[in-house]
Design a protein around this motif. Structure first.
Motif, PDB file in Angstrom:
ATOM      1  N   THR A 171       0.854  -1.182   0.000  1.00 24.11           N
ATOM      2  CA  THR A 171       0.000   0.000   0.000  1.00 24.11           C
ATOM      3  C   THR A 171       0.893   1.236   0.000  1.00 24.11           C
ATOM      4  OG1 THR A 171      -1.666  -1.189   1.291  1.00 24.11           O
ATOM      5  CG2 THR A 171      -1.847   1.196   1.218  1.00 24.11           C
ATOM      6  N   TRP A 172       0.720   2.088  -1.019  1.00 18.13           N
ATOM      7  CA  TRP A 172       1.466   3.339  -1.137  1.00 18.13           C
ATOM      8  C   TRP A 172       0.530   4.370  -1.737  1.00 18.13           C
ATOM      9  CZ3 TRP A 172       3.950   5.519  -5.860  1.00 18.13           C
ATOM     10  CH2 TRP A 172       4.729   6.641  -5.578  1.00 18.13           C
ATOM     11  N   ASN A 173       0.435   5.526  -1.110  1.00 16.32           N
ATOM     12  CA  ASN A 173      -0.496   6.548  -1.603  1.00 16.32           C
ATOM     13  C   ASN A 173       0.214   7.738  -2.244  1.00 16.32           C
ATOM     14  OD1 ASN A 173       0.537   7.921   0.541  1.00 16.32           O
ATOM     15  ND2 ASN A 173      -1.360   8.089   1.700  1.00 16.32           N
ATOM     16  N   GLY A 174       1.451   7.564  -2.648  1.00 15.66           N
ATOM     17  CA  GLY A 174       2.183   8.626  -3.312  1.00 15.66           C
ATOM     18  C   GLY A 174       3.045   9.467  -2.386  1.00 15.66           C
ATOM     19  N   GLY A 175       2.960   9.237  -1.071  1.00 18.99           N
ATOM     20  CA  GLY A 175       3.786   9.968  -0.110  1.00 18.99           C
ATOM     21  C   GLY A 175       5.133   9.299   0.082  1.00 18.99           C
ATOM     22  N   THR A 176       5.746   9.535   1.227  1.00 19.92           N
ATOM     23  CA  THR A 176       7.079   8.980   1.487  1.00 19.92           C
ATOM     24  C   THR A 176       7.042   7.732   2.361  1.00 19.92           C
ATOM     25  OG1 THR A 176       7.390  10.451   3.373  1.00 19.92           O
ATOM     26  CG2 THR A 176       8.221  11.208   1.226  1.00 19.92           C
ATOM     27  N   THR A 177       5.851   7.220   2.670  1.00 24.74           N
ATOM     28  CA  THR A 177       5.740   5.976   3.427  1.00 24.74           C
ATOM     29  C   THR A 177       4.867   4.981   2.675  1.00 24.74           C
ATOM     30  OG1 THR A 177       3.856   6.739   4.721  1.00 24.74           O
ATOM     31  CG2 THR A 177       6.032   7.097   5.673  1.00 24.74           C
ATOM     32  N   ALA A 178       5.107   3.718   2.925  1.00 22.48           N
ATOM     33  CA  ALA A 178       4.320   2.639   2.328  1.00 22.48           C
ATOM     34  C   ALA A 178       4.299   1.479   3.316  1.00 22.48           C
ATOM     35  CB  ALA A 178       4.930   2.190   1.002  1.00 22.48           C
ATOM     36  N   THR A 179       3.375   0.556   3.120  1.00 24.58           N
ATOM     37  CA  THR A 179       3.286  -0.622   3.972  1.00 24.58           C
ATOM     38  C   THR A 179       3.266  -1.873   3.107  1.00 24.58           C
ATOM     39  OG1 THR A 179       2.009   0.611   5.603  1.00 24.58           O
ATOM     40  CG2 THR A 179       1.978  -1.769   5.795  1.00 24.58           C
ATOM     41  N   LEU A 180       4.107  -2.844   3.471  1.00 22.04           N
ATOM     42  CA  LEU A 180       4.121  -4.148   2.824  1.00 22.04           C
ATOM     43  C   LEU A 180       3.460  -5.134   3.782  1.00 22.04           C
ATOM     44  CD1 LEU A 180       5.083  -5.980   0.475  1.00 22.04           C
ATOM     45  CD2 LEU A 180       7.178  -6.365   1.803  1.00 22.04           C
ATOM     46  N   TRP A 181       2.357  -5.709   3.359  1.00 24.28           N
ATOM     47  CA  TRP A 181       1.601  -6.659   4.173  1.00 24.28           C
ATOM     48  C   TRP A 181       1.898  -8.064   3.669  1.00 24.28           C
ATOM     49  CZ3 TRP A 181      -1.236  -4.025   7.790  1.00 24.28           C
ATOM     50  CH2 TRP A 181      -1.530  -2.696   7.513  1.00 24.28           C
ATOM     51  N   THR A 210      10.586   2.380 -11.123  1.00 25.35           N
ATOM     52  CA  THR A 210      10.667   1.531  -9.940  1.00 25.35           C
ATOM     53  C   THR A 210      10.342   2.344  -8.692  1.00 25.35           C
ATOM     54  OG1 THR A 210      13.037   1.940  -9.670  1.00 25.35           O
ATOM     55  CG2 THR A 210      12.411   0.008 -10.983  1.00 25.35           C
ATOM     56  N   LEU A 211      10.021   1.650  -7.619  1.00 22.80           N
ATOM     57  CA  LEU A 211       9.727   2.288  -6.337  1.00 22.80           C
ATOM     58  C   LEU A 211      10.792   1.816  -5.349  1.00 22.80           C
ATOM     59  CD1 LEU A 211       7.343   4.073  -5.288  1.00 22.80           C
ATOM     60  CD2 LEU A 211       6.446   1.999  -4.261  1.00 22.80           C
ATOM     61  N   THR A 212      11.385   2.740  -4.596  1.00 24.96           N
ATOM     62  CA  THR A 212      12.421   2.373  -3.636  1.00 24.96           C
ATOM     63  C   THR A 212      12.132   3.022  -2.286  1.00 24.96           C
ATOM     64  OG1 THR A 212      13.847   4.246  -4.214  1.00 24.96           O
ATOM     65  CG2 THR A 212      14.196   2.201  -5.442  1.00 24.96           C
ATOM     66  N   ALA A 213      12.747   2.465  -1.245  1.00 23.86           N
ATOM     67  CA  ALA A 213      12.660   3.043   0.097  1.00 23.86           C
ATOM     68  C   ALA A 213      14.046   3.023   0.717  1.00 23.86           C
ATOM     69  CB  ALA A 213      11.685   2.245   0.963  1.00 23.86           C
ATOM     70  N   THR A 214      14.344   4.043   1.513  1.00 22.91           N
ATOM     71  CA  THR A 214      15.657   4.147   2.147  1.00 22.91           C
ATOM     72  C   THR A 214      15.652   3.688   3.598  1.00 22.91           C
ATOM     73  OG1 THR A 214      15.200   6.445   2.716  1.00 22.91           O
ATOM     74  CG2 THR A 214      16.397   6.041   0.656  1.00 22.91           C
ATOM     75  N   GLY A 215      14.483   3.416   4.161  1.00 27.73           N
ATOM     76  CA  GLY A 215      14.405   2.976   5.548  1.00 27.73           C
ATOM     77  C   GLY A 215      13.111   2.241   5.800  1.00 27.73           C
ATOM     78  N   VAL A 217      10.214   6.605   0.801  1.00 31.90           N
ATOM     79  CA  VAL A 217       9.742   5.992  -0.444  1.00 31.90           C
ATOM     80  C   VAL A 217       9.762   7.020  -1.570  1.00 31.90           C
ATOM     81  CG1 VAL A 217       7.785   4.853  -1.562  1.00 31.90           C
ATOM     82  CG2 VAL A 217       8.306   4.358   0.835  1.00 31.90           C
ATOM     83  N   GLN A 218      10.298   6.600  -2.716  1.00 32.13           N
ATOM     84  CA  GLN A 218      10.366   7.472  -3.888  1.00 32.13           C
ATOM     85  C   GLN A 218      10.138   6.660  -5.145  1.00 32.13           C
ATOM     86  OE1 GLN A 218      14.364   9.157  -3.585  1.00 32.13           O
ATOM     87  NE2 GLN A 218      13.435  11.114  -3.060  1.00 32.13           N
ATOM     88  N   LYS A 219       9.422   7.242  -6.092  1.00 31.86           N
ATOM     89  CA  LYS A 219       9.308   6.644  -7.413  1.00 31.86           C
ATOM     90  C   LYS A 219      10.481   7.147  -8.238  1.00 31.86           C
ATOM     91  CE  LYS A 219       6.194   5.684 -11.180  1.00 31.86           C
ATOM     92  NZ  LYS A 219       4.840   5.869 -11.714  1.00 31.86           N
ATOM     93  N   GLN A 220      11.247   6.225  -8.786  1.00 32.92           N
ATOM     94  CA  GLN A 220      12.439   6.576  -9.549  1.00 32.92           C
ATOM     95  C   GLN A 220      12.081   6.882 -11.005  1.00 32.92           C
ATOM     96  OE1 GLN A 220      15.367   6.908  -7.847  1.00 32.92           O
ATOM     97  NE2 GLN A 220      14.128   6.385  -6.059  1.00 32.92           N
ATOM     98  N   ALA A 221      13.000   7.501 -11.728  1.00 34.64           N
ATOM     99  CA  ALA A 221      12.783   7.884 -13.128  1.00 34.64           C
ATOM    100  C   ALA A 221      12.468   6.672 -14.011  1.00 34.64           C
ATOM    101  CB  ALA A 221      14.002   8.628 -13.667  1.00 34.64           C
TER     102      ALA A 221
END
Length: 87
Positions: free
Chosen positions: A4-14, A32-37, A25-29
């Motif tokens: 679940t990701w709503n376009g912000g900087t946090t997401a949840t993996l269930w 892809t979607l990545t997270a740093t923490g 969380v960032q959408k890359q060029a």
């Protein structure tokens, strides 16, 4: 598994064995979607996600594959990665 990701900087993996909150969380060029923490639990493990491969990311989600799913990798701790697919 569900992401679940709503376009912000946090997401949840269930998952059926635990959940993880992803941060930075960032959408890359390349789409892809990545997270740093992040932190969470999975199959008895609990803690902060740890960058295992030195790329500065603890979570990577691919673009949609031909099967309609997205492949992901989460770096849980040194020597322990979680990989799978979400649709």
């Amino acid at each position: 598994m569900k992401l679940t990701w709503n376009g912000g900087t946090t997401a949840t993996l269930w998952t059926s064995k635990g959940d993880m909150t992803l941060t930075g969380v960032q959408k890359q060029a390349d789409g892809t979607l990545t997270a740093t923490g992040g932190s969470g639990s999975y199959n008895g493990w609990y803690g902060n996600l740890c960058d295992n491969d030195g790329d500065g990311k603890v979570f990577k989600l691919s673009t949609q594959g031909a099967d309609g799913q997205f492949t992901f990798e989460a770096d849980l701790k040194k020597g322990m990665d979680l990989t799978g697919k979400v649709s």
